[in-house]
Design a protein around this motif. Structure first.
Motif, short mmCIF file in Angstrom:
data_model
loop_
_atom_site.label_atom_id
_atom_site.label_comp_id
_atom_site.label_asym_id
_atom_site.label_seq_id
_atom_site.Cartn_x
_atom_site.Cartn_y
_atom_site.Cartn_z
N GLU A 75 6.31 -7.24 -6.81
CA GLU A 75 5.95 -8.53 -6.21
C GLU A 75 5.44 -8.33 -4.79
N THR A 76 6.07 -7.41 -4.06
CA THR A 76 5.61 -7.09 -2.71
C THR A 76 4.19 -6.54 -2.74
N LEU A 77 3.93 -5.59 -3.64
CA LEU A 77 2.61 -4.98 -3.73
C LEU A 77 1.56 -6.01 -4.17
N LEU A 78 1.95 -6.92 -5.02
CA LEU A 78 1.05 -7.98 -5.48
C LEU A 78 0.67 -8.89 -4.31
N MET A 83 -3.43 -10.45 0.04
CA MET A 83 -3.69 -10.63 1.48
C MET A 83 -4.73 -9.64 1.99
N GLN A 84 -4.70 -8.41 1.48
CA GLN A 84 -5.65 -7.40 1.95
C GLN A 84 -7.10 -7.76 1.63
N ARG A 85 -7.30 -8.64 0.65
CA ARG A 85 -8.66 -9.03 0.28
C ARG A 85 -9.01 -10.43 0.76
N GLY A 86 -8.25 -10.91 1.74
CA GLY A 86 -8.64 -12.14 2.43
C GLY A 86 -8.02 -13.43 1.96
N LEU A 87 -7.20 -13.39 0.89
CA LEU A 87 -6.54 -14.61 0.46
C LEU A 87 -5.34 -14.89 1.37
N PRO A 88 -5.00 -16.16 1.55
CA PRO A 88 -3.83 -16.48 2.38
C PRO A 88 -2.56 -15.89 1.78
N CYS A 89 -1.56 -15.69 2.62
CA CYS A 89 -0.28 -15.20 2.12
C CYS A 89 0.34 -16.27 1.23
N SER A 163 -8.75 -2.32 -10.26
CA SER A 163 -7.94 -3.31 -10.97
C SER A 163 -7.36 -4.35 -10.01
N ARG A 164 -7.01 -3.92 -8.80
CA ARG A 164 -6.51 -4.88 -7.81
C ARG A 164 -7.60 -5.86 -7.41
N VAL A 168 -7.48 -9.97 -7.84
CA VAL A 168 -7.69 -10.90 -6.72
C VAL A 168 -8.84 -11.85 -7.04
N ALA A 169 -9.91 -11.34 -7.65
CA ALA A 169 -11.04 -12.19 -8.02
C ALA A 169 -10.60 -13.26 -9.02
N SER A 170 -9.69 -12.89 -9.93
CA SER A 170 -9.18 -13.85 -10.91
C SER A 170 -8.36 -14.94 -10.22
N VAL A 171 -7.52 -14.55 -9.28
CA VAL A 171 -6.72 -15.53 -8.54
C VAL A 171 -7.63 -16.45 -7.72
N ALA A 172 -8.63 -15.88 -7.06
CA ALA A 172 -9.56 -16.67 -6.27
C ALA A 172 -10.31 -17.67 -7.14
N ASP A 173 -10.67 -17.24 -8.35
CA ASP A 173 -11.35 -18.15 -9.28
C ASP A 173 -10.47 -19.34 -9.64
N ARG A 174 -9.17 -19.08 -9.89
CA ARG A 174 -8.24 -20.17 -10.21
C ARG A 174 -8.08 -21.11 -9.01
#
Length: 203
Positions: A75-78, A83-89, A163-164, A168-174
């Motif tokens: 969960e920490t790594l996720l 965050m490393q790709r610009g999404l808010p925490c 894969s990471r 992240v792209a999938s989460v951003a799409d949602r």
């Protein structure tokens, strides 16, 4: 103090993982609070020699990325990958209150990671979930009934840069679909860049 001493032996990622582990949600695993960690680092600075300042800086950067009430290293790594790709925490172990039936009490679900405003949940699906398929399916239905979108992440999603990035792209799409606006994914930041004191991180 053991955590502080490790700052001279391991990298920033490991310091964040260990820091999260010290302040787990599980009361039996929780060793201290984030405030106690911060106080220990401040006390260390008072007695540290010049050679100890690099260790102090690693600790302060780690504190910027640590979050209380996590449940596991994945969960920490996720969270860090997002965050490393610009999404808010995202919020950690967000409590989703579900309404009950007529005259009944509602249920509470704790989501690994969540963006409540967008109603997007991101959860790590480890091997142990293979033994609780029925329960997980019921959980997913409850999340969907609450008009939330669920994104499941597995070890395969965290094992490589490619894969990471796809996760992240999938989460951003949602997030885009739920919010109705563009959600930008930036270039990958190192943890040192992400924890730069000049950066403002949303908790």
């Amino acid at each position: 103090m053991t955590w502080i001493m490790y700052a001279g032996k391991v990298g920033l990622r490991e310091m964040v993982m260990l820091g999260d582990a010290l302040i787990r949600r599980d009361a039996e695993q929780k060793c201290c609070s984030i405030g106690q960690l911060e106080s220990a680092v401040t006390d260390f600075l008072r007695i540290a020699s010049f050679r100890g300042r690099n260790r102090f800086q690693t600790c302060t950067r780690g504190l910027k990325l640590i979050r209380e009430n996590t449940d596991s290293f994945p969960e920490t790594l996720l969270r860090l990958a997002l965050m490393q790709r610009g999404l808010p925490c995202p919020q950690v172990n967000y409590c989703l209150e579900l309404p009950g039936g007529t005259g009944g009490r509602g249920e509470r679900l704790f989501l690994d990671l969540a963006y409540p405003q967008a109603r997007v949940a991101i959860e790590y699906d480890g091997r142990q979930h293979a033994w609780q398929w029925d329960r997980d399916q019921r959980r997913l239905k409850m999340i969907g009934d609450a008009h939330w979108v669920h994104v499941a992440a597995t070890n395969a999603d965290l094992c490589s840069e490619q894969s990471r990035a796809a996760l992240v792209a999938s989460v951003a799409d949602r997030l885009e679909r739920q919010l109705g606006r563009r959600v930008r994914v930036g270039k990958t930041l190192t943890l040192r860049q992400l924890s730069d004191p000049r950066r403002a991180l949303a908790h």
